[in-house]
Design a protein around this motif. Sequence first.
Motif, short mmCIF file in Angstrom:
data_model
loop_
_atom_site.label_atom_id
_atom_site.label_comp_id
_atom_site.label_asym_id
_atom_site.label_seq_id
_atom_site.Cartn_x
_atom_site.Cartn_y
_atom_site.Cartn_z
N SER A 15 0.86 -1.19 0.00
CA SER A 15 0.00 0.00 0.00
C SER A 15 0.89 1.23 0.00
O SER A 15 2.11 1.15 0.20
CB SER A 15 -0.89 0.01 1.25
OG SER A 15 -0.08 0.19 2.41
N GLN A 16 0.29 2.38 -0.22
CA GLN A 16 1.06 3.62 -0.12
C GLN A 16 1.63 3.76 1.28
O GLN A 16 2.76 4.22 1.45
CB GLN A 16 0.19 4.82 -0.47
CG GLN A 16 -0.13 4.93 -1.93
CD GLN A 16 -0.97 6.14 -2.26
OE1 GLN A 16 -1.60 6.74 -1.39
NE2 GLN A 16 -1.01 6.50 -3.54
N ALA A 17 0.86 3.34 2.29
CA ALA A 17 1.34 3.42 3.67
C ALA A 17 2.54 2.50 3.89
O ALA A 17 3.48 2.87 4.61
CB ALA A 17 0.21 3.07 4.63
N ASP A 18 2.52 1.31 3.27
CA ASP A 18 3.66 0.40 3.39
C ASP A 18 4.93 1.05 2.84
O ASP A 18 5.99 1.00 3.47
CB ASP A 18 3.41 -0.91 2.64
CG ASP A 18 2.31 -1.76 3.24
OD1 ASP A 18 2.08 -1.67 4.47
OD2 ASP A 18 1.68 -2.52 2.48
N LEU A 19 4.82 1.61 1.65
CA LEU A 19 5.98 2.26 1.04
C LEU A 19 6.41 3.47 1.87
O LEU A 19 7.60 3.69 2.08
CB LEU A 19 5.68 2.66 -0.40
CG LEU A 19 6.81 3.36 -1.14
CD1 LEU A 19 8.09 2.53 -1.15
CD2 LEU A 19 6.38 3.70 -2.56
N ALA A 20 5.45 4.23 2.34
CA ALA A 20 5.77 5.40 3.16
C ALA A 20 6.55 5.00 4.41
O ALA A 20 7.54 5.65 4.77
CB ALA A 20 4.48 6.13 3.55
N ASP A 21 6.13 3.92 5.06
CA ASP A 21 6.85 3.43 6.24
C ASP A 21 8.28 3.06 5.89
O ASP A 21 9.22 3.38 6.63
CB ASP A 21 6.14 2.21 6.85
CG ASP A 21 4.85 2.57 7.58
OD1 ASP A 21 4.64 3.77 7.87
OD2 ASP A 21 4.07 1.65 7.84
N ARG A 22 8.47 2.38 4.78
CA ARG A 22 9.82 1.97 4.36
C ARG A 22 10.71 3.17 4.04
O ARG A 22 11.92 3.11 4.19
CB ARG A 22 9.73 1.05 3.15
CG ARG A 22 9.23 -0.35 3.49
CD ARG A 22 8.98 -1.17 2.22
NE ARG A 22 8.79 -2.58 2.51
CZ ARG A 22 7.64 -3.13 2.89
NH1 ARG A 22 6.57 -2.37 3.06
NH2 ARG A 22 7.57 -4.43 3.11
N CYS A 23 10.08 4.25 3.58
CA CYS A 23 10.83 5.46 3.21
C CYS A 23 10.85 6.50 4.32
O CYS A 23 11.47 7.56 4.16
CB CYS A 23 10.22 6.07 1.95
SG CYS A 23 10.35 5.03 0.50
N GLN A 24 10.14 6.25 5.39
CA GLN A 24 10.04 7.16 6.53
C GLN A 24 9.48 8.52 6.14
O GLN A 24 10.00 9.57 6.51
CB GLN A 24 11.38 7.29 7.23
CG GLN A 24 11.88 5.97 7.79
CD GLN A 24 13.19 6.10 8.52
OE1 GLN A 24 13.97 7.03 8.30
NE2 GLN A 24 13.46 5.13 9.39
#
Length: 72
Positions: A15-24
């Motif tokens: 999800s966008q949230a998953d990617l956001a977490d990985r990228c901080q």
Amino acid sequence: MKNRLRELRAARRWSQADLADRCQVSRQAINAIETERHDPSLPLAFTIADVFGLTIEEIFRPDRTETKGDPA
């Protein structure tokens, strides 16, 4: 700037949230980049490339219409 972010993220079923977490960064930041409303900073572009194991050039491409007529 054109990008393959949505395509790459979807291929991993993130999800966008998953990617956001990985990228901080925030999910809204990822959404803005995907929808080409915002270009990432250079450090964020490097982070995104690292997360996907690709180069920046494999993810982001300049929008040639922006530079049309620019002699530089």
